[in-house]
Design a protein around this motif. Structure first.
Motif, PDB file in Angstrom:
ATOM      1  N   ASP A  26       1.210  -1.524   0.139  1.00  0.00           N
ATOM      2  CA  ASP A  26       0.326   0.092   0.149  1.00  0.00           C
ATOM      3  C   ASP A  26       0.975   0.780  -0.312  1.00  0.00           C
ATOM      4  N   PRO A  27       1.226   1.369  -1.486  1.00  0.00           N
ATOM      5  CA  PRO A  27       2.694   3.143  -1.295  1.00  0.00           C
ATOM      6  C   PRO A  27       1.619   3.796  -0.969  1.00  0.00           C
ATOM      7  N   SER A  28       0.114   3.810  -0.563  1.00  0.00           N
ATOM      8  CA  SER A  28      -0.328   5.829  -0.578  1.00  0.00           C
ATOM      9  C   SER A  28      -0.596   6.123   0.522  1.00  0.00           C
ATOM     10  N   LEU A  29      -0.414   5.854   1.697  1.00  0.00           N
ATOM     11  CA  LEU A  29       0.458   5.878   3.288  1.00  0.00           C
ATOM     12  C   LEU A  29       1.556   6.295   3.246  1.00  0.00           C
ATOM     13  N   GLY A  30       2.355   5.958   2.114  1.00  0.00           N
ATOM     14  CA  GLY A  30       3.847   6.894   2.449  1.00  0.00           C
ATOM     15  C   GLY A  30       4.073   7.976   1.202  1.00  0.00           C
ATOM     16  N   LEU A  31       2.468   8.617   0.649  1.00  0.00           N
ATOM     17  CA  LEU A  31       3.216   9.357  -0.907  1.00  0.00           C
ATOM     18  C   LEU A  31       3.084  10.838   0.225  1.00  0.00           C
TER      19      LEU A  31
END
Length: 355
Positions: A26-31
């Motif tokens: 889930d890359p959206s957390l650290g974008l």
């Protein structure tokens, strides 16, 4: 060694694998703009905290015993900050015709530009029984020099990846690297006694903060559909990194033993580790500043992420044989000195003895 003990010992390497895996899930957390707000928490707080922590932990007041070994320090710093970058530059010129991903090759150049680490070279030098004072001095000196030299080398060899002016880059470096490091050293002067008594886990704290930086960096990678890495390139980079380290260690081992340098066996040990090791803790935050917003940032970070554990594992394997060599060399030197002393203390044949 049991499984739990092994996990405790290698927790940081496992942590790197874990945070990269989480970034993939889930890359959206650290974008940027995401829940973690890395444009603030990482860009300013995390990077500044790592260098403040480094300033707080550097025992610069204990380095006087190694201060006057100028030739040794000059050799180490010039080797790691001049010779290695130039050597890797030449190596990349040859590898650019191979099928290896060009961004990973740029990552090799990044490795060459990095300063020596704060702790790993010291730990290995101490484990062997080498010149620990020199290792501590050069780790500290390399960290300070790296703040100024490494960004210059990165911009010199790789260029600026964006339209961000150099003045902005160096202003950011000053704010988040130089100032926190100096503040950490100033604070240390007032709490030194407490630090010696309590022994805070500086390394663990910096490593945890570094995992956050690595996580957000790879969130940017996995959110982009334009970046792909093939298995051949990854395996090739691991092999190249290992080969570079082995060659550098062998080169230093054979060259620095020459009588013309005048280095002792314990000096050679500190040279081998301090001059070949590269800092992940200082390197990743610097990359985050110099290449802020760069879509290939995480890719060019991969060789450094490979280099870090490789240098520790390889160093651990070499501790025993290097210690055996060093003790043997010291024994030969003592024996030779003793024989020379005995020869000088006895009269030559035919020489009169005065009582």
């Amino acid at each position: 060694m049991g499984v739990v003990d092994r996990i405790k010992k290698e927790w940081f390497l496992l942590g790197i694998v874990f945070v990269i895996s989480m970034a993939k899930v889930d890359p959206s957390l650290g974008l940027k703009g995401g829940p973690l707000k890395p444009e603030y928490t990482v860009k300013y707080f995390a990077v500044s905290f790592i260098f403040f922590n480094s300033g707080l932990s550097l025992k610069t007041e204990d380095l006087t015993s190694a201060l006057f070994q100028v030739k040794l320090h000059g050799f180490i710093q010039s080797f790691t900050l001049v010779f290695i970058p130039c050597l890797i530059r030449v190596l990349i010129k040859g590898l650019q015709y191979s099928p290896i991903n060009p961004w990973l090759l740029k990552g090799l150049m990044v490795v060459g530009c990095m300063p020596p680490p704060v702790s790993s070279a010291v730990i290995l030098t101490k484990a062997v029984g080498g010149n620990e004072a020199a290792a501590i001095f050069n780790s500290a000196l390399g960290s300070f020099l790296g703040i100024f030299v490494t960004p210059v080398l990165l911009l010199l060899f790789l260029g600026s990846p964006s339209a961000v002016p150099y003045s902005t880059i160096f202003g950011q470096l000053t704010l988040t690297v130089v100032v926190p490091l100096i503040v950490g050293q100033v604070v240390r002067r007032y709490v030194k006694d407490w630090l010696e008594r309590s022994k805070p886990p500086f390394g663990t704290i910096s490593s945890c903060t570094l995992l956050l930086i690595i996580y957000t960096t790879f969130c940017d990678t996995f959110s982009s559909s334009d970046i792909e890495l093939d298995h051949f390139s990854l395996v090739s980079i691991v092999c190249v990194v290992l080969l570079i380290q082995v060659c550098l260690l062998l080169l230093l081992f054979f060259v620095t033993r020459s009588p013309s340098f005048g280095f002792t066996a314990s000096d050679v040990v500190s040279l081998m580790f301090c001059a070949t090791h590269k800092s992940l803790t200082l390197g990743i935050p610097m990359l985050k500043i110099v290449f802020a917003g760069y879509e290939h940032l995480s890719v060019i970070s991969i060789p450094l992420l490979v280099y870090h554990p490789t240098q520790i594992l390889l160093g651990g394997v070499l501790v025993s044989p290097i210690r055996t060599w060093m003790l043997a060399a010291q024994k030969v030197k003592v024996t030779g000195t003793s024989k020379s002393s005995n020869t000088n203390s006895h009269p030559a044949p035919g020489e009169a003895v005065h009582v």
